[in-house]
Design an enzyme around this catalytic site. Structure first.
Site, short mmCIF file in Angstrom:
data_model
loop_
_atom_site.label_atom_id
_atom_site.label_comp_id
_atom_site.label_asym_id
_atom_site.label_seq_id
_atom_site.Cartn_x
_atom_site.Cartn_y
_atom_site.Cartn_z
N GLY A 191 0.86 -1.18 0.00
CA GLY A 191 0.00 0.00 0.00
C GLY A 191 0.90 1.23 0.00
N ASP A 240 -1.79 4.60 -6.21
CA ASP A 240 -0.35 4.48 -5.98
C ASP A 240 0.40 5.69 -6.51
OD1 ASP A 240 -1.38 1.57 -5.89
OD2 ASP A 240 0.57 1.63 -4.87
N LYS A 293 -4.05 -0.56 -8.16
CA LYS A 293 -4.00 -2.02 -8.33
C LYS A 293 -4.63 -2.47 -9.63
CE LYS A 293 -2.35 -4.35 -6.28
NZ LYS A 293 -0.96 -4.67 -6.72
O1 MRU Z 1 0.59 -3.99 -4.62
P1 MRU Z 1 0.01 -3.28 -3.43
O2 MRU Z 1 -0.78 -4.17 -2.53
O3 MRU Z 1 1.05 -2.46 -2.70
O4 MRU Z 1 -1.02 -2.25 -4.07
C1 MRU Z 1 -1.76 -1.41 -3.23
C2 MRU Z 1 -2.76 -0.60 -3.96
O5 MRU Z 1 -2.88 -0.64 -5.15
C3 MRU Z 1 -3.57 0.35 -3.13
O6 MRU Z 1 -4.84 0.50 -3.66
C4 MRU Z 1 -2.86 1.71 -3.13
O7 MRU Z 1 -1.53 1.58 -2.70
C5 MRU Z 1 -3.54 2.67 -2.27
S1 MRU Z 1 -3.27 2.29 -0.59
C6 MRU Z 1 -3.89 3.41 0.42
#
Ligand code: MRU
Length: 339
Positions: free
Chosen positions: A56, A224, A235
């Site tokens: 995240g 992200d 994601k």
């Molecule tokens: O691959 P990850 O689990 O790190 O991806 C996380 C996401 O895509 C979240 O939606 C994003 O980081 C927002 S978190 C507040």
């Protein structure tokens, strides 16, 4: 976030600093058990980020900040520590924001604490602003995990949901399971259960069905990286949800703190997209689920064009799509955000 283990409820952050080490809830062990991962040097912090023990965007940033404070405390080579942490995950902009913040503030433990507290306070504000979008009996779809685990506390997409629930609004959350890493079914659902929020886990390919049937009133996701024209990376699968929301006339909001906005990039085509191992797709929770010999492609994120976004929920308020100039001015004036 409040976590209840064996009938005892306690407040925990997703990442913290204790006994000269960086500690975090091991997200790979959830929802089966709450286990703490302890990193005692930069390599172990980088390992935790790369292997998604912590994940995240904002939580990755906070972990890197504490990782650099740890490197300084342990007299490690700071340049090498910066280099190693910068190369863990390329898409999450918060990682680079946190590293830059620590550089400017002498890599001190105090600075890392400040960074973590700022992110926490800002995610709470996201919740307070975003709550205005949620009515009593709203049915909200979310993708991946953008809760306290992904931020340190409160969450981004889950923060308005948490606030609305605590204010007594009756809400139901539709949780995309989020293949291949299952952040929805293992982490978001776990956080919602801890908070007592009603929810359904749905297969990733079921959201169109529910949207078309009128079962979803609102979509909120995290991000992200969000760039100048409002395009954003989140994601893998987020793009599909945004297109479907538009097709079905459902408002689609992106919740993120200022630390996720990268105004140095013009549009989403420039966002580096992490591609992860084939095994994540070819296996299901460690068990092979595809013919030996089949290959896979596994981008971890996709880019959603700004035209599918209704608005951005931030700690500065809610900004309609196409109006990021005023937000940029606020971020530029915000001392904490300066890189
Ligand atoms: O691959 P990850 O689990 O790190 O991806 C996380 C996401 O895509 C979240 O939606 C994003 O980081 C927002 S978190 C507040």
């Amino acid at each position: 976030m409040n976590i209840t283990i064996n009938g005892e409820t306690k407040h925990m952050r997703a990442v913290w600093f204790e006994d000269n080490s960086v500690k975090m809830i091991d997200q790979k062990k959830l929802p089966d058990r709450v286990e703490i991962y302890t990193a005692t040097n930069t390599h172990e912090v980088a390992h935790a980020i790369r292997e998604m023990i912590v994940r995240g965007a904002p939580a990755i940033g906070v972990t890197a900040a504490y990782g650099l404070a740890l490197a300084k405390l342990k007299n490690e080579d700071i340049e090498e520590a910066v280099e190693e942490l910068s190369n863990t995950r390329p898409t999450a902009f918060d990682l680079f924001k946190a590293i830059s913040y620590m550089k400017k503030n002498g890599f001190s433990k105090k600075a890392a604490d400040r960074y973590s507290n700022e992110i926490t306070g800002r995610s709470k504000k996201i919740g307070e602003y975003g709550d205005d979008l949620i009515r009593d009996h709203s049915r909200i779809l979310t993708h991946c995990n953008a809760g306290a685990l992904a931020v340190v506390d409160w969450g981004t997409a889950l923060s308005p949901i948490r606030v609305a629930h605590r204010k007594g609004k009756n809400i139901v959350v539709f949780v995309d399971e989020t293949r291949p890493r299952l952040q929805g079914s293992t982490l978001t659902a776990w956080e919602l259960l801890q908070e007592g929020i009603e929810h359904y886990i749905i297969a990733d390919n079921a959201s169109g069905y529910f949207m078309r049937n009128g079962d979803i009133d609102l979509v909120i996701v995290g991000a992200d990286r969000i760039v100048s024209n409002g395009d954003f990376a989140n994601k893998i699968g987020t793009y599909e949800k945004a297109v479907l929301a538009k097709e079905n006339g459902i408002p689609f909001y992106v919740a993120a703190p200022g630390s996720t906005f990268d105004f140095s990039l013009e549009n989403g085509d420039k966002i580096p997209i992490e591609e992860r191992s084939q095994e994540e797709v070819l296996e299901f929770r460690g068990v092979r689920a595809a013919p030996i010999g089949s290959k896979s492609r596994n981008p971890a994120f996709d880019v959603t064009p700004a035209r599918y976004v209704t608005g951005y929920i931030t700690e500065y308020g809610i900004f309609q799509s196409g109006n990021l100039k005023s937000l940029k001015k606020l971020i530029d004036k915000d001392l904490f955000m300066r890189m």
